[in-house]
Design a protein around this motif. Structure first.
Motif, PDB file in Angstrom:
ATOM      1  N   GLN A 132       0.822  -1.262  -0.031  1.00 59.33           N
ATOM      2  CA  GLN A 132      -0.017  -0.096   0.033  1.00 59.33           C
ATOM      3  C   GLN A 132       0.826   1.138   0.064  1.00 59.33           C
ATOM      4  N   LYS A 133       1.989   1.045   0.125  1.00 62.72           N
ATOM      5  CA  LYS A 133       3.261   2.203   0.024  1.00 62.72           C
ATOM      6  C   LYS A 133       3.867   2.283  -1.017  1.00 62.72           C
ATOM      7  N   LYS A 134       4.389   3.382  -1.440  1.00 62.09           N
ATOM      8  CA  LYS A 134       5.050   3.453  -2.458  1.00 62.09           C
ATOM      9  C   LYS A 134       6.605   3.943  -2.123  1.00 62.09           C
ATOM     10  N   PRO A 135       7.773   3.297  -2.816  1.00 64.89           N
ATOM     11  CA  PRO A 135       9.076   3.506  -2.135  1.00 64.89           C
ATOM     12  C   PRO A 135       9.686   4.815  -2.463  1.00 64.89           C
ATOM     13  N   PHE A 136      10.091   5.484  -1.604  1.00 66.53           N
ATOM     14  CA  PHE A 136      10.841   6.870  -1.701  1.00 66.53           C
ATOM     15  C   PHE A 136      11.831   6.825  -2.980  1.00 66.53           C
ATOM     16  N   LYS A 137      12.144   7.946  -3.361  1.00 67.60           N
ATOM     17  CA  LYS A 137      13.070   7.937  -4.478  1.00 67.60           C
ATOM     18  C   LYS A 137      14.301   7.639  -3.842  1.00 67.60           C
ATOM     19  N   GLU A 138      15.213   6.985  -4.283  1.00 70.86           N
ATOM     20  CA  GLU A 138      16.541   6.511  -3.863  1.00 70.86           C
ATOM     21  C   GLU A 138      17.468   7.645  -3.335  1.00 70.86           C
ATOM     22  N   THR A 139      18.015   7.908  -1.929  1.00 67.87           N
ATOM     23  CA  THR A 139      18.728   8.609  -1.639  1.00 67.87           C
ATOM     24  C   THR A 139      20.042   8.250  -1.027  1.00 67.87           C
ATOM     25  N   GLU A 140      20.810   8.997  -0.792  1.00 69.67           N
ATOM     26  CA  GLU A 140      22.230   8.480  -0.364  1.00 69.67           C
ATOM     27  C   GLU A 140      22.350   8.714   1.210  1.00 69.67           C
ATOM     28  N   ARG A 141      21.052   9.179   1.657  1.00 75.51           N
ATOM     29  CA  ARG A 141      21.011   9.344   3.046  1.00 75.51           C
ATOM     30  C   ARG A 141      21.226   7.981   4.072  1.00 75.51           C
ATOM     31  N   ASN A 142      22.151   8.152   5.064  1.00 76.73           N
ATOM     32  CA  ASN A 142      22.277   7.019   6.059  1.00 76.73           C
ATOM     33  C   ASN A 142      22.194   7.632   7.467  1.00 76.73           C
ATOM     34  N   THR A 143      21.316   7.476   8.143  1.00 79.97           N
ATOM     35  CA  THR A 143      21.158   8.152   9.305  1.00 79.97           C
ATOM     36  C   THR A 143      21.604   7.283  10.506  1.00 79.97           C
ATOM     37  N   THR A 144      22.985   7.565  10.696  1.00 80.91           N
ATOM     38  CA  THR A 144      23.327   6.834  11.969  1.00 80.91           C
ATOM     39  C   THR A 144      23.778   7.783  13.162  1.00 80.91           C
ATOM     40  N   GLY A 145      22.796   9.022  13.218  1.00 77.90           N
ATOM     41  CA  GLY A 145      22.980  10.032  14.162  1.00 77.90           C
ATOM     42  C   GLY A 145      23.667  11.141  13.542  1.00 77.90           C
ATOM     43  N   SER A 146      23.123  12.374  13.859  1.00 80.72           N
ATOM     44  CA  SER A 146      23.466  13.785  13.222  1.00 80.72           C
ATOM     45  C   SER A 146      23.262  14.703  14.160  1.00 80.72           C
ATOM     46  N   SER A 147      23.979  15.733  14.155  1.00 80.60           N
ATOM     47  CA  SER A 147      23.693  16.992  14.984  1.00 80.60           C
ATOM     48  C   SER A 147      23.172  17.861  14.381  1.00 80.60           C
ATOM     49  N   ASP A 148      22.735  17.737  13.138  1.00 77.96           N
ATOM     50  CA  ASP A 148      21.737  18.557  12.251  1.00 77.96           C
ATOM     51  C   ASP A 148      20.270  18.423  12.688  1.00 77.96           C
ATOM     52  N   GLY A 149      20.027  17.533  13.515  1.00 81.82           N
ATOM     53  CA  GLY A 149      18.561  17.281  13.612  1.00 81.82           C
ATOM     54  C   GLY A 149      18.056  16.065  12.549  1.00 81.82           C
ATOM     55  N   SER A 150      18.709  15.243  11.654  1.00 82.34           N
ATOM     56  CA  SER A 150      18.206  14.453  10.875  1.00 82.34           C
ATOM     57  C   SER A 150      17.764  13.400  11.315  1.00 82.34           C
ATOM     58  N   VAL A 151      18.044  12.847  12.667  1.00 85.22           N
ATOM     59  CA  VAL A 151      17.504  11.746  13.316  1.00 85.22           C
ATOM     60  C   VAL A 151      16.253  12.193  13.804  1.00 85.22           C
TER      61      VAL A 151
END
Length: 274
Positions: A132-151
């Protein structure tokens, strides 16, 4: 007889989870880690799309507890999360353990070598997705923790996507900026509470049903978030409100289910009328 009987199914769990992490992790964090092992190694995968509802079913934990555990595990680099699909893909971090063989002691004190998992992961391989869900456009993002608030941005997006059918697309930089702006004005707990209240509020169902699940009608508008934060979530009661309904004869105790991830102002769990 050594090992398990042939008819008993099992999941491989890396030794370092038990020998190094188990004593350090909180109970909820260990449960979530083992759930990810089950959903990945248990199906001969190193990564897989895992919804919060699946982790909840395996662990018995509330959603907010799971989200906080995931946040801590990512910051500690115990798990990886990839946001190129819905649901997001998770896997155990094995980098520090796959570059060399661990030395452990056997019962007589001599050293034995134990092979570890291969770290080669195909990040673009096909994953089983929610149809029922569509995949996101492929990104290079790997969220293993960040100080910019990405988590925090990903946690909010995941919470929204678990509640509403209209998903947040984190490949949209405008949407990411809007969520980031919200975090400048509200805590992550307040934003999640506003999302939950919005989903259970009669105001939207009766007046604006076409707006209730649209991220574009929520995140750009700080006043809307503040209003949703203060809305009454229908069917959700404090302990005192639950007891009052029981006292008035409107319900019995068995009509309610405790919601450990939804708290009142005194940080006590609220109750859902079933």
């Amino acid at each position: 007889m050594s090992g398990l009987p042939e008819h008993i199914a099992y999941t491989k769990v890396p030794n370092f989870i038990i020998e190094q992490w188990m004593a350090e992790l909180k109970g909820s964090e260990l449960k979530v880690t083992l759930a990810i092992c089950r959903k990945t190694y248990g199906f001969h995968k190193q990564l897989d799309g895992i919804a919060l509802s699946q982790i909840k079913e395996l662990t018995g934990l509330g959603k907010n507890t799971i989200i906080k555990a995931l946040r801590n595990l990512i910051k500690q680099k115990i798990i990886n999360r990839f946001v190129d699909t819905i649901p997001y893909r998770y896997g155990i971090v094995v980098t520090n353990h796959s570059t060399q063989k661990q030395q452990t002691k056997n019962g007589t004190g001599s050293s034995i070598n134990e092979p570890l998992m291969d770290q080669n992961v195909n990040l673009t391989g096909d994953q089983k997705l929610n149809p029922q869900k569509k995949p996101f456009k492929e990104t290079e993002r790997n969220t293993t923790g960040s100080s910019d608030g990405s988590v925090e941005i990903i946690l909010i997006a995941e919470y929204w996507n678990e509640i509403f059918d209209h998903p947040i697309n984190l490949s949209d930089p405008k949407m990411v900026d809007q969520i980031k702006n919200c975090l400048d004005h509200f805590s992550i707990d307040d934003i999640q509470k506003a999302i939950f209240n919005r989903s259970r509020s009669s105001y939207y169902r009766e007046n604006k049903p076409f707006l209730i699940d649209k991220p574009s009608a929520f995140f750009p508008y700080l006043e809307t978030i503040a209003n949703d934060l203060n809305r009454k979530a229908e069917g959700i009661y404090t302990y005192e409100e639950k007891n009052e309904r029981i006292f008035q004869g409107l319900n019995i105790d068995d009509d309610f289910q405790i919601m450990r991830d939804i708290k009142d102002e005194q940080n006590r769990p609220k109750w859902q009328l079933m």
